[in-house]
Design an enzyme around this catalytic site. Sequence first.
Site, PDB file in Angstrom:
ATOM      1  N   LYS A  33     -11.393  -5.983  -7.281  1.00  0.00           N
ATOM      2  CA  LYS A  33     -12.823  -5.529  -6.705  1.00  0.00           C
ATOM      3  C   LYS A  33     -13.667  -5.983  -7.129  1.00  0.00           C
ATOM      4  O   LYS A  33     -14.855  -6.720  -6.824  1.00  0.00           O
ATOM      5  CB  LYS A  33     -12.785  -4.306  -6.838  1.00  0.00           C
ATOM      6  CG  LYS A  33     -10.837  -3.828  -5.572  1.00  0.00           C
ATOM      7  CD  LYS A  33     -10.990  -2.425  -5.128  1.00  0.00           C
ATOM      8  CE  LYS A  33      -9.846  -2.459  -4.050  1.00  0.00           C
ATOM      9  NZ  LYS A  33      -9.627  -0.816  -4.021  1.00  0.00           N
ATOM     10  N   LYS A  76      -3.531 -13.053   1.582  1.00  0.00           N
ATOM     11  CA  LYS A  76      -3.008 -11.433   1.655  1.00  0.00           C
ATOM     12  C   LYS A  76      -4.318 -10.835   3.416  1.00  0.00           C
ATOM     13  O   LYS A  76      -5.928 -11.273   2.704  1.00  0.00           O
ATOM     14  CB  LYS A  76      -3.567 -10.818  -0.035  1.00  0.00           C
ATOM     15  CG  LYS A  76      -2.976  -9.037   0.574  1.00  0.00           C
ATOM     16  CD  LYS A  76      -3.601  -8.272   0.024  1.00  0.00           C
ATOM     17  CE  LYS A  76      -4.473  -7.133   0.377  1.00  0.00           C
ATOM     18  NZ  LYS A  76      -4.169  -5.865   0.248  1.00  0.00           N
ATOM     19  N   LYS A 123      -9.352  -6.338   5.495  1.00  0.00           N
ATOM     20  CA  LYS A 123     -10.395  -6.024   5.388  1.00  0.00           C
ATOM     21  C   LYS A 123     -11.012  -6.247   5.126  1.00  0.00           C
ATOM     22  O   LYS A 123     -12.688  -7.003   5.354  1.00  0.00           O
ATOM     23  CB  LYS A 123     -10.498  -4.429   5.528  1.00  0.00           C
ATOM     24  CG  LYS A 123     -10.275  -3.693   6.590  1.00  0.00           C
ATOM     25  CD  LYS A 123      -9.927  -1.961   5.957  1.00  0.00           C
ATOM     26  CE  LYS A 123      -9.239  -0.871   6.302  1.00  0.00           C
ATOM     27  NZ  LYS A 123      -8.243  -0.337   5.356  1.00  0.00           N
TER      28      LYS A 123
HETATM   29  P1  ADP Z   1      -7.301  -3.149   2.595  1.00  0.00           P
HETATM   30  O1  ADP Z   1      -6.389  -4.185   1.734  1.00  0.00           O
HETATM   31  O2  ADP Z   1      -7.253  -4.141   3.906  1.00  0.00           O
HETATM   32  O3  ADP Z   1      -8.356  -2.532   2.948  1.00  0.00           O
HETATM   33  P2  ADP Z   1      -5.884  -1.206   2.408  1.00  0.00           P
HETATM   34  O4  ADP Z   1      -6.305  -1.486   0.773  1.00  0.00           O
HETATM   35  O5  ADP Z   1      -6.434  -0.098   3.021  1.00  0.00           O
HETATM   36  O6  ADP Z   1      -6.003  -2.265   3.341  1.00  0.00           O
HETATM   37  O7  ADP Z   1      -4.164  -0.651   2.693  1.00  0.00           O
HETATM   38  C1  ADP Z   1      -3.741   0.322   3.329  1.00  0.00           C
HETATM   39  C2  ADP Z   1      -1.648  -0.013   3.143  1.00  0.00           C
HETATM   40  O8  ADP Z   1      -2.126  -0.690   3.914  1.00  0.00           O
HETATM   41  C3  ADP Z   1      -1.695   0.172   1.718  1.00  0.00           C
HETATM   42  O9  ADP Z   1       0.212   0.708   1.787  1.00  0.00           O
HETATM   43  C4  ADP Z   1      -1.393  -1.817   1.872  1.00  0.00           C
HETATM   44  O10 ADP Z   1      -0.770  -1.910   0.836  1.00  0.00           O
HETATM   45  C5  ADP Z   1      -1.198  -2.282   2.948  1.00  0.00           C
HETATM   46  N1  ADP Z   1      -1.583  -3.558   3.846  1.00  0.00           N
HETATM   47  C6  ADP Z   1      -2.799  -3.876   3.472  1.00  0.00           C
HETATM   48  N2  ADP Z   1      -2.810  -5.026   4.055  1.00  0.00           N
HETATM   49  C7  ADP Z   1      -1.794  -5.471   3.845  1.00  0.00           C
HETATM   50  C8  ADP Z   1      -1.013  -6.543   3.745  1.00  0.00           C
HETATM   51  N3  ADP Z   1      -1.601  -7.411   3.669  1.00  0.00           N
HETATM   52  N4  ADP Z   1       0.530  -6.631   3.648  1.00  0.00           N
HETATM   53  C9  ADP Z   1       0.968  -5.915   3.224  1.00  0.00           C
HETATM   54  N5  ADP Z   1       0.453  -4.718   3.608  1.00  0.00           N
HETATM   55  C10 ADP Z   1      -0.745  -3.957   2.857  1.00  0.00           C
END
Ligand code: ADP
Length: 323
Positions: free
Chosen positions: A111, A190, A193
């Site tokens: 991050k 990956k 957001k």
């Molecule tokens: P982002 O990376 O988009 O900010 P979050 O950190 O809010 O997403 O993730 C919320 C949930 O969704 C977590 O359990 C995270 O592991 C899962 N998650 C987020 N992106 C992915 C992805 N590309 N593949 C699988 N799981 C994901």
Amino acid sequence: MRRVLSGIQPSGALHIGNYFGMMQKMIRYQEEEDLFAFIANYHAMTSVSDGKTLALGTLDAAVSFLALGLDPDKATFWVQSDVPEVQELTWVLSSITPMGLLERCHSYKDKVTKGISPNHGLFAYPVLMAADILLFQSDAVPVGRDQKQHLEVTRDLAEKFNHQYGPTFTVPESEIDDDLALIPGTDGQKMSKSYGNTIDIFTSRKVLKKAVMSIVTDAAAIEDPKDPDKCNLFTLAKLFLDTAGEAELRQRYLAGGLKYSDVKKELLEQVWTTFEPHREKREELLARPDDVRDILAAGALKARAAAAETLATVREKVGIAYR
Ligand code: ADP
Ligand code: TRP
């Protein structure tokens, strides 16, 4: 019955990586497990600095989770900050957290590399997450692979506390489904957001189309046979297919003559129709925000009752309850 807990940050529109990586699984668990699900708004403060955006995003995430099928009568569903006990436990855990444990966390380093300000909240993020999990004596925590290390930190802290003060916390297991652990975004990294490569669950048809059509593929000619297992588009498309549908698409890749744009059009239809009923439910919920607030208030009451039990034991053990 196991207690299964997970949270999601209200830090932006939900995408299909969130859905398949975590939310869908949670929603299924409500049928047979003691499901605890929450909106991690304290955590989102590490990336959302505008108050109004965070407040609106929190309600929006709650509405989206409900629209996707989370049933507040079957699960305990709340907003993290409505259970302030979690902050007290965070401090208690902070006091036994070795700096080195947090310094090793990839998520913090990633991050910061991406330009998020390296403040104390971001650094201590895994301790708050451990408090979320341990406060409710969770047995299992379904998450995507990016959260695996945070679960290891949680287990370390639970074991350390139990060793130092006597058995107190359940040591939780992470649940990471290999197939769904890392859903790629439109650019093949990956889906996240923060990478601008998402396919959002609740968006207009126009924006959805643009995202799906922008999925990066290789430059193979139409007539060439193609390897589905190396294709980002295939990985995304199969999320929406049953076994027979997946086998059929695989065959079309291998046979040659497949146009990526056809697969994209099919995927667009799949995404659109899969979430159609949920879009309607979401509109319905958005039209009655007071009912949503009531649901969250009732969820917070249930969650606080469970939290209070753990916290009373913790206060006793560490000597905060001194009278
Ligand atoms: P982002 O990376 O988009 O900010 P979050 O950190 O809010 O997403 O993730 C919320 C949930 O969704 C977590 O359990 C995270 O592991 C899962 N998650 C987020 N992106 C992915 C992805 N590309 N593949 C699988 N799981 C994901
Ligand atoms: N850190 C998680 C994420 O970004 C969200 C989260 C906060 C969480 N507390 C949690 C997930 C407790 C599982 C359990 O996705």
